[in-house]
Design a protein around this motif. Structure first.
Motif, mmCIF file in Angstrom:
data_model
loop_
_atom_site.group_PDB
_atom_site.id
_atom_site.type_symbol
_atom_site.label_atom_id
_atom_site.label_comp_id
_atom_site.label_asym_id
_atom_site.label_seq_id
_atom_site.Cartn_x
_atom_site.Cartn_y
_atom_site.Cartn_z
ATOM 1 N N ASN A 200 -8.526 -7.606 66.224
ATOM 2 C CA ASN A 200 -10.088 -6.856 65.803
ATOM 3 C C ASN A 200 -10.505 -6.111 64.862
ATOM 4 N N VAL A 201 -9.298 -5.145 64.711
ATOM 5 C CA VAL A 201 -9.703 -4.143 63.611
ATOM 6 C C VAL A 201 -9.495 -4.743 62.107
ATOM 7 N N GLU A 202 -8.273 -5.625 61.708
ATOM 8 C CA GLU A 202 -7.905 -6.449 61.189
ATOM 9 C C GLU A 202 -9.303 -7.257 60.218
ATOM 10 N N LEU A 203 -9.808 -8.343 61.181
ATOM 11 C CA LEU A 203 -11.074 -9.065 60.853
ATOM 12 C C LEU A 203 -11.879 -8.654 60.634
ATOM 13 N N LEU A 227 -17.226 -5.123 67.230
ATOM 14 C CA LEU A 227 -17.101 -6.168 66.086
ATOM 15 C C LEU A 227 -18.492 -6.026 65.423
ATOM 16 N N ALA A 228 -19.792 -6.282 66.550
ATOM 17 C CA ALA A 228 -20.364 -6.983 65.686
ATOM 18 C C ALA A 228 -21.670 -6.031 65.380
ATOM 19 N N PRO A 252 -17.208 2.089 58.853
ATOM 20 C CA PRO A 252 -16.371 1.484 59.546
ATOM 21 C C PRO A 252 -15.718 2.225 60.294
ATOM 22 N N ARG A 253 -15.224 1.442 61.397
ATOM 23 C CA ARG A 253 -15.333 1.359 63.026
ATOM 24 C C ARG A 253 -13.523 1.619 63.183
ATOM 25 N N SER A 254 -13.233 2.553 64.071
ATOM 26 C CA SER A 254 -11.959 2.573 64.630
ATOM 27 C C SER A 254 -12.215 2.607 66.127
#
Ligand SMILES: Nc1ncnc2c1ncn2[C@@H]1O[C@H](COP(=O)(O)OP(=O)(O)OP(=O)(O)O)[C@@H](O)[C@H]1O
Ligand SMILES: [Mg+2]
Length: 281
Positions: A200-203, A227-228, A252-254
């Protein structure tokens, strides 16, 4: 444009506002107008999707959640040009979809690797089909395999890998030619929880760095919200739009974003749709 309907849930809090499609140019992203699907079979017609109208903006991360059998895969196959709609029109980058689009990468619900090609050759398939220079894309294919934890498996055949590993290889195949648009049908469904979070994080990182437009289907409501940019919630079959939600979490989200009250509240709100439909995930 008219707002999405939300008759069977409470009014959302101000920061979880329900949004209509954003006004955006038709020449970019993905636009659906009155798109429906009824499968014709010998046993009779199977209405799978009611007419849908929505627009995915260029560079947007757009996630679809909905109960099993509501038409999510059907929707993705129609946008990819593999399945004709029964009614309506789909525009990708302003062009009507009549056949598979060269600038689109697809991850299907099942990995669908070619059994006679090794993993690296499977990832290189779009390059071979498009007759792009192999020497240019080979390092990228290897790099992607490394990224998803498949370094050392390049020469293995698909049956020598687990289901989750095959699905990771199919994600590399969808990314190898650097498409502008990614269509992903439950790409992480076969992965263990930890690999799934890492993917998820990579995408998200790839999407953010490359500005790709992503349409992703998932059964996981937390994954959708994490993700969205927007989450489309579908009703039971024949699928229609129950609601479209903005996700106002900063990027960015962690993984820490999952403990944000905004995240929790939105997950609960989306879950309510499935409680009322009696088809909780
Ligand atoms: N080739 C087909 N012929 C007839 N009916 C079909 C066909 N493919 C799908 N359907 C029907 O259309 C409906 C939607 O199928 P679809 O695969 O799009 O659902 P889905 O939302 O992706 O489900 P899941 O979450 O289980 O993957 C289902 O009820 C299914 O029975
Ligand atoms: Mg499906």
């Amino acid at each position: 444009m008219k707002p999405a309907t939300q008759s069977h849930v409470d009014q959302p809090a101000a920061h979880l506002r329900l949004v209509s499609d954003r006004a955006a140019g038709e020449a970019s992203g993905i636009k659906l107008s009155g798109v429906s699907k009824t499968y014709r079979s010998r046993d009779g017609d199977v209405p799978s999707l009611r007419p849908l109208d929505f627009h995915i903006n260029q560079g947007e991360f757009f996630v679809v959640v909905g109960p099993s059998g509501c038409g999510k895969s059907t929707l993705l196959k129609m946008i990819s040009g593999l399945l004709p709609p029964t009614s309506g029109e789909i525009l990708v980058e302003g062009e009507p979809v009549t056949k598979p689009h060269g600038n689109v990468g697809i991850v299907f619900q099942h990995a669908l690797l070619l059994p006679w090609r090794n993993i690296l050759s499977n990832v290189m398939l779009p390059i071979d089909m498009k007759k792009l220079p192999r020497e240019k894309y080979l390092p990228r294919a290897k790099e992607l395999l490394k990224l998803v934890g498949l370094e050392g498996f390049e020469k293995k055949l698909p049956w020598q890998l687990s289901g989750g590993m095959q699905q990771r290889a199919s994600i590399c195949r969808a990314l190898v030619h650097d498409p502008k648009i990614m269509l992903m049908d439950e790409p992480f469904g076969a992965l263990d929880a930890m690999t799934r979070e890492r993917m998820n994080v990579e995408l998200m990182r790839i999407q953010r760095e490359t500005g790709k437009t992503v349409l992703l289907i998932t059964h996981s409501i937390p994954e959708a919200v994490f993700l969205a940019d927007r989450v489309l919630v579908m009703t039971e079959r024949p699928g229609a739009i129950a609601a479209i939600y903005d996700v106002p979490l900063p990027r960015p989200r962690s993984l820490d974003a999952m403990s944000d009250p905004v995240f929790t509240e939105l997950v609960q709100r989306i879950r309510k749709h499935f409680f009322t439909q009696g088809s909780l995930d």
